[in-house]
Design an enzyme around this catalytic site. Structure first.
Site, short mmCIF file in Angstrom:
data_model
loop_
_atom_site.label_atom_id
_atom_site.label_comp_id
_atom_site.label_asym_id
_atom_site.label_seq_id
_atom_site.Cartn_x
_atom_site.Cartn_y
_atom_site.Cartn_z
N HIS A 48 -53.40 -4.87 44.05
CA HIS A 48 -54.24 -4.84 42.93
C HIS A 48 -55.04 -3.65 42.33
CE1 HIS A 48 -54.54 -8.92 45.10
NE2 HIS A 48 -54.63 -9.47 44.11
N HIS A 69 -55.94 -14.86 48.77
CA HIS A 69 -56.40 -13.80 49.58
C HIS A 69 -57.57 -13.17 48.48
CE1 HIS A 69 -53.12 -11.80 46.59
NE2 HIS A 69 -54.25 -11.92 46.00
N HIS A 104 -55.66 -19.44 39.12
CA HIS A 104 -56.64 -18.59 38.96
C HIS A 104 -56.50 -17.76 37.91
CE1 HIS A 104 -54.69 -16.23 41.71
NE2 HIS A 104 -55.93 -15.10 41.54
N GLU A 160 -49.28 -15.39 41.16
CA GLU A 160 -49.18 -14.84 42.54
C GLU A 160 -48.60 -16.10 43.68
OE1 GLU A 160 -53.26 -12.10 42.81
OE2 GLU A 160 -53.34 -14.00 43.90
C1 DHB Z 1 -59.86 -13.65 42.87
C2 DHB Z 1 -58.63 -14.27 43.51
C3 DHB Z 1 -57.76 -13.31 43.73
O1 DHB Z 1 -56.33 -13.47 44.21
C4 DHB Z 1 -57.90 -11.76 43.47
O2 DHB Z 1 -56.89 -11.03 43.85
C5 DHB Z 1 -59.08 -11.41 43.03
C6 DHB Z 1 -60.17 -12.36 42.83
C7 DHB Z 1 -61.13 -14.51 42.75
O3 DHB Z 1 -60.85 -15.89 42.89
O4 DHB Z 1 -62.15 -14.06 42.41
FE FE Z 2 -55.00 -11.79 43.93
#
Ligand code: DHB
Ligand code: FE
Length: 280
Positions: free
Chosen positions: A59, A12, A193, A240
């Site tokens: 978030h 997302h 990530h 996540e």
């Molecule tokens: C990114 C990925 C995420 O799931 C998020 O909530 C905010 C940023 C990213 O890859 O930049």
């Molecule tokens: Fe996220």
């Protein structure tokens, strides 16, 4: 009766929201990523679900760090998106189904998942990017949606095992709703990530592909993983992925894979897409 007709997963990433707003789908950086959604969009347009249960993490738009429920269910007839500071135009309000939400809340709480119920709930990129990826080509939203927010931000967090059980309870809740509704469950977020700290920017393609394979074929594998292990492999925000297990728990033990796609990196993330149904 209501019925779960499929499970979807998608990352997302907010940069995807920006790419859609700017019409960058054919741009060389984005082309392969967006192509990964076409078969899913086609399937959705054929089966025409009435409602999506969107599992995502807030978030900081609706729940800030001063109060974060572990599991929160939207119980409204309308959900509003808002600017989170990325400068992306807010999407049109998404219609909900409060009556169905209250049924889900009743059933889940009876099954010992004590949901926070939200009669007002703003939805951020965690919810909105998936909605847009799957349905932005329609003039208006062609289905209703129910947000199910999972805390993956402020520790202590729930676990993959608990999420898998919640998915099973969610299926029972959907199956016991008297109206004929075709429902899809969408697990969002992940894959690997990390957005801050010394390891910011890490992506583990091998672990991502292993998660995809195991979630399809042997979801119990992930129920044995600790959050620490998942974060060590996939990064702090990679946790996540546990939300994908709610989708998986809502399907049968064996599933058919209608579509599978992975692309890394997109922004800071390994981006995965799945379309699964109960095995036929
Ligand atoms: C990114 C990925 C995420 O799931 C998020 O909530 C905010 C940023 C990213 O890859 O930049
Ligand atoms: Fe996220």
């Amino acid at each position: 009766m209501a019925k779960i007709i499929g499970g979807l997963t998608t990352s997302h990433i907010p940069a995807v929201g920006n790419a859609m707003a700017e019409g960058l789908e054919q741009d060389p950086y984005w082309k392969r990523f967006f192509e990964g959604y076409e078969p899913v969009k086609q399937w959705l347009d054929e089966v025409k679900p009435d409602l999506a249960i969107v599992v995502y993490n807030d978030h900081g738009l609706n729940f800030f760090l001063n109060q974060v429920p572990t599991f929160a269910l939207g119980c409204a007839d309308n959900y509003q998106n808002d600017d989170e500071g990325w400068g992306i135009p807010a999407s049109a309000d998404v219609p909900g189904d409060a009556q169905f939400s209250w049924h889900l809340a009743e059933s889940l709480i009876r099954q010992e998942f004590d949901m926070t119920t939200c009669q007002e709930m703003k939805v951020d990129h965690g919810f909105m990017v998936p909605m847009n990826l799957f349905w932005r080509h329609h003039e208006s939203w062609p289905l209703k949606a129910i947000p199910l927010a999972v805390n993956t931000v402020q520790h202590p967090l729930t676990s993959a095992a608990r999420c898998f059980k919640l998915g099973k309870a969610l299926r029972k809740a959907v199956d016991s709703y008297p109206d004929d509704l075709k429902v899809v469950v969408i697990g969002t977020g992940g894959l690997s990530h990390q957005l801050q700290g010394e390891r910011a920017g890490i992506i583990d393609v091998e672990f991502d592909l292993q998660c995809i394979d195991k979630i399809i074929n042997e979801p119990e594998w992930m129920t044995g993983l600790s959050n620490d292990y998942i974060m060590e492999k996939a990064g702090t925000e990679g946790i996540e992925v546990i939300m994908w297990m709610i989708m998986r728990g809502a399907l049968s033990d064996k599933v058919d894979v209608l579509h599978k796609h992975y692309h890394a990196p997109i922004s800071n993330t390994g981006a995965g897409v799945l379309l699964l149904t109960d095995a036929q």
